[in-house]
Design a protein around this motif. Structure first.
Motif, PDB file in Angstrom:
ATOM      1  N   SER A  23       1.324  -1.528  -0.071  1.00  0.00           N
ATOM      2  CA  SER A  23       0.132  -0.297  -0.275  1.00  0.00           C
ATOM      3  C   SER A  23       0.540   0.703  -0.176  1.00  0.00           C
ATOM      4  O   SER A  23       2.124   1.417   0.301  1.00  0.00           O
ATOM      5  N   THR A  24       0.690   2.210  -0.474  1.00  0.00           N
ATOM      6  CA  THR A  24       1.101   3.620  -1.277  1.00  0.00           C
ATOM      7  C   THR A  24       0.327   4.762  -0.361  1.00  0.00           C
ATOM      8  O   THR A  24      -0.742   4.595   0.935  1.00  0.00           O
ATOM      9  N   SER A  26      -1.414   6.438  -1.646  1.00  0.00           N
ATOM     10  CA  SER A  26      -2.048   6.872  -2.239  1.00  0.00           C
ATOM     11  C   SER A  26      -4.155   6.335  -1.917  1.00  0.00           C
ATOM     12  O   SER A  26      -3.446   5.191  -2.476  1.00  0.00           O
ATOM     13  N   ASP A  29      -4.902   4.967  -5.726  1.00  0.00           N
ATOM     14  CA  ASP A  29      -3.837   3.946  -6.071  1.00  0.00           C
ATOM     15  C   ASP A  29      -4.210   2.847  -4.935  1.00  0.00           C
ATOM     16  O   ASP A  29      -4.443   1.423  -5.987  1.00  0.00           O
ATOM     17  N   ASN A  30      -4.179   3.028  -4.157  1.00  0.00           N
ATOM     18  CA  ASN A  30      -4.826   1.384  -2.798  1.00  0.00           C
ATOM     19  C   ASN A  30      -6.033   0.800  -3.427  1.00  0.00           C
ATOM     20  O   ASN A  30      -6.036  -0.318  -3.640  1.00  0.00           O
ATOM     21  N   HIS A  60       2.873   8.823   4.202  1.00  0.00           N
ATOM     22  CA  HIS A  60       4.727   8.852   5.142  1.00  0.00           C
ATOM     23  C   HIS A  60       5.130   8.865   6.321  1.00  0.00           C
ATOM     24  O   HIS A  60       5.514   8.925   6.399  1.00  0.00           O
ATOM     25  N   LYS A 222       8.811  -3.579   0.367  1.00  0.00           N
ATOM     26  CA  LYS A 222       9.072  -1.849   0.366  1.00  0.00           C
ATOM     27  C   LYS A 222       8.188  -0.479  -0.175  1.00  0.00           C
ATOM     28  O   LYS A 222       7.804  -1.075  -1.418  1.00  0.00           O
ATOM     29  N   HIS A 223       8.160  -0.146   0.742  1.00  0.00           N
ATOM     30  CA  HIS A 223       6.468   0.748   0.372  1.00  0.00           C
ATOM     31  C   HIS A 223       7.407   2.112   0.054  1.00  0.00           C
ATOM     32  O   HIS A 223       8.281   2.603   0.404  1.00  0.00           O
ATOM     33  N   GLN A 224       6.584   2.872  -0.289  1.00  0.00           N
ATOM     34  CA  GLN A 224       7.147   4.616  -0.566  1.00  0.00           C
ATOM     35  C   GLN A 224       7.481   5.323  -0.213  1.00  0.00           C
ATOM     36  O   GLN A 224       8.124   5.969   0.039  1.00  0.00           O
ATOM     37  N   ASN A 225       7.326   5.648   1.826  1.00  0.00           N
ATOM     38  CA  ASN A 225       7.061   5.720   2.384  1.00  0.00           C
ATOM     39  C   ASN A 225       8.880   4.777   3.179  1.00  0.00           C
ATOM     40  O   ASN A 225       9.111   5.380   4.294  1.00  0.00           O
ATOM     41  N   GLY A 226       9.650   4.652   2.916  1.00  0.00           N
ATOM     42  CA  GLY A 226      10.561   3.665   2.764  1.00  0.00           C
ATOM     43  C   GLY A 226      10.417   2.787   4.277  1.00  0.00           C
ATOM     44  O   GLY A 226      11.515   1.436   3.991  1.00  0.00           O
ATOM     45  N   ARG A 228       9.500  -1.517   5.264  1.00  0.00           N
ATOM     46  CA  ARG A 228       9.401  -2.706   4.722  1.00  0.00           C
ATOM     47  C   ARG A 228       9.196  -3.363   5.297  1.00  0.00           C
ATOM     48  O   ARG A 228       9.387  -4.026   6.799  1.00  0.00           O
TER      49      ARG A 228
END
Length: 277
Positions: A23-24, A26, A29-30, A60, A222-226, A228
């Motif tokens: 998941s991100t 957004s 998007d999710n 984030h 690994k997610h967009q927010n860093g 894992r």
């Protein structure tokens, strides 16, 4: 014998799926990802589908989810879940979403359950809030989440389903309080560190001691927010054997519940009847 004729044993079986996501931040998007992955699970015959914890938003920062908190019964996340359950005629256990909490700048981390008509038939607010610090890695869900207080289960066509979320997995007394279930679900976002050490061990323990199926849907990679997450979504049977598993990345873990397996395990090893405390 007609090879296309379903036996009583076949008719008793029920296909379930755990959706693994990355998941991100957004929500839109999710939702698109969840729609695609649910459709894939349905194509494989899944009749009940479990989404992971934080499926709708992995922000984030921990506070990002507060801005997306929905009132119960209203909002794009809930509209999607009700609609997709009705569209595919499935039971949907919606991982968790942020609901408006009674405290400012906080949310409830909530699992909602929908039947094949798209009706909400269950709600569980996560009771145990994760806290972990090791070196530079630190989490404290209590900063942004208000904990729940009620243990919740619901009745599915194959039996009783107990609801739990992620960190709840470390507290076996919660599962005893659920009573005898055919299946326990664990939507999660286990960290890579804690997941590598304890995830499968704890899931298999809960299946063994409660002599039921455990379906676990995780965030995995690994997610967009860093961040894992550990992944390893899986279905475990009442003997503690892993029946299906996805280590990392998006996908659907699909498997079959066999009520006869539950009955056989409980008959041969009647541990639940032997309890004294």
């Amino acid at each position: 014998m007609n090879p296309n004729k379903r036996t009583d044993a076949d008719q008793a079986r029920f296909k379930v799926a755990a959706i693994q996501m990355l998941s991100t931040p957004s929500v839109a998007d999710n939702i698109d990802s969840a729609r695609r992955l649910i459709a894939d699970a349905v194509a494989q015959g899944a009749q009940l589908i479990l989404l992971p914890e934080y499926w709708a938003i992995m922000g984030h920062s921990e506070s990002d989810k507060v801005g997306h908190a929905e009132a119960l019964g209203s909002g794009p996340i809930q509209d999607f879940m009700a609609g997709i359950a009705q569209q595919h005629r499935i039971w949907l256990i919606g991982g968790t979403l942020p609901l408006v909490a009674p405290e400012p700048d906080k949310v409830l981390n909530t699992t909602l359950v929908y039947n094949p008509s798209g009706e909400r038939v269950g709600r569980y607010d996560k009771i145990h809030l994760f806290g972990f610090t090791k070196g530079e890695e630190s989490y404290d869900e209590a900063r942004t989440i208000v904990r729940g207080s009620e243990v919740v289960a619901f009745d599915a066509p194959f039996g009783r389903v107990g609801l739990s979320v992620c960190y709840d997995l470390r507290f076996p007394e919660l599962y005893r309080a659920l009573g005898q279930c055919a299946m326990i679900v664990v939507p999660a976002a286990f960290t890579y560190t804690t997941g590598q050490a304890h995830w499968e061990i704890l899931l298999r323990a809960r299946a063994i001691e409660n002599q039921c199926y455990v379906l676990a849907a995780a965030q995995g990679g690994k997610h967009q927010n860093g961040r894992r997450t550990w992944g390893h979504s899986m279905l475990i049977d009442p003997w503690g054997e892993v029946r299906a598993m996805l280590a990392e990345g998006e996908g659907a873990v699909v498997g079959e519940l066999d009520p006869h397996k539950i009955a056989d395990v409980r008959a041969s090893l009647p541990a639940l009847q032997h309890r004294k405390l």
